[in-house]
Enzyme design. Sequence first.
Site, short mmCIF file in Angstrom:
data_model
loop_
_atom_site.label_atom_id
_atom_site.label_comp_id
_atom_site.label_asym_id
_atom_site.label_seq_id
_atom_site.Cartn_x
_atom_site.Cartn_y
_atom_site.Cartn_z
N LEU A 1 0.86 -1.08 -0.06
CA LEU A 1 0.01 0.07 -0.12
C LEU A 1 0.91 1.21 0.19
O LEU A 1 1.87 1.55 0.79
CB LEU A 1 -0.94 0.15 1.30
CG LEU A 1 -2.25 -0.61 1.28
CD1 LEU A 1 -3.06 -0.53 2.67
CD2 LEU A 1 -3.16 -0.47 -0.11
N ASP A 2 0.60 2.13 -0.64
CA ASP A 2 1.30 3.49 -0.66
C ASP A 2 1.42 4.06 0.67
O ASP A 2 0.50 3.89 1.49
CB ASP A 2 0.74 4.46 -1.67
CG ASP A 2 0.80 3.85 -3.47
OD1 ASP A 2 1.66 2.96 -3.32
OD2 ASP A 2 0.04 4.66 -4.05
#
Length: 373
Positions: free
Chosen positions: A142-143
């Site tokens: 996930l960013d």
Amino acid sequence: MDWTELEIGPNDAGRRVDTVIRRVSRETGLSGLFAALRKGLVRINEQKIAPNYRVKDNDKLQIASFLLNSHNQPNPQDPATLPEKTSPWPVLFEDHDILAVAKPAGVLVHDGPDSMEARLRPYLGQFSHGSLSFTPGPLHRLDRNTSGVICFGKSLQGARNFSRQLKAGKLRKIYLAIVHGSLPANYTSVWSDQIERDSQLRQSRIKTSPHSKAALCVVKCIGSASILDPQASRHGQKAIFSLLAMQLLTGRTHQLRLQAAKRGHPIVGDTKYGKKDGRQGQPLFLHAAALILPDQPAMPNQPSSSAPPAGQSIFIHAPLPQNWFESYQLFGYDTTGTDEPLPLMPKMIPQVVCNAADELQLLAQHSVQNPIQ
């Protein structure tokens, strides 16, 4: 010659012996490792073995002590090696193989001493069962500025199953995003693009090239809202936003952000691919709302409180971040009287995502059966 004996555990079973040794003796080069195997300096159950031998649970690995490094044998009584008993973040789901926690925005998953991987290592370490080669860790990405569900592997079997399902497209990842602009009510669409990644600039772009990869997601508009834009209030202008549910069919870096921006509806707070309007510190309104694991087989030795019934899928959903509360009110959801994110979990996420999930899945199945040329 001094020998060290190590026992193969369930999280090592099935791996090649050369892979196990490389984890145990990290400073031994590949050529030195194969030479040690040829000379019988590494054995299984006191027998010489080939590098491609696959170890079994309860095998006894004998290795010449000089091949080991002192840092490969931590003192189990050292307080620094003792596991913590709690996760630093809210646990959304946990069984024998997988841990799912709620990732806050602004925290890295993988890199650095303050990453989720580093801070969860003491907690996850207690489930490795003395494995010689398996290290519990994150199973997907996930960013940094994206919040929501993130999963970690607790066992080799769990990590392999998750990776296999992810590669086969059987895991369903559903995001919520607030984007600029208005989309028609009940808008649904398959977004199909070719994305190329520039590793030097650390940026993705939509481009058809020999290096680009297909990027697919299905999108449903849940609603639109307009508010008076504070930066344009003198002119009485209103800013229009839409709330989207998005299901990934591929997992390209920055895929949703890039695809939304390309269609003229950048995600609010995305200054990399979207509007650079000078609002410092505005959060990215992209939330990994749910992860749906496919039908699960019956698993032995699972805690009854956490193991799902055989043949039942697992719906894991993450609470909304605090900064989403006011935004959600714009779209007609009542968040009054709620002071913390967690109380929203049982009512808000399923209410939005479950209503859209079935339609997204039907659209996803149609896009697979009838690919866009």
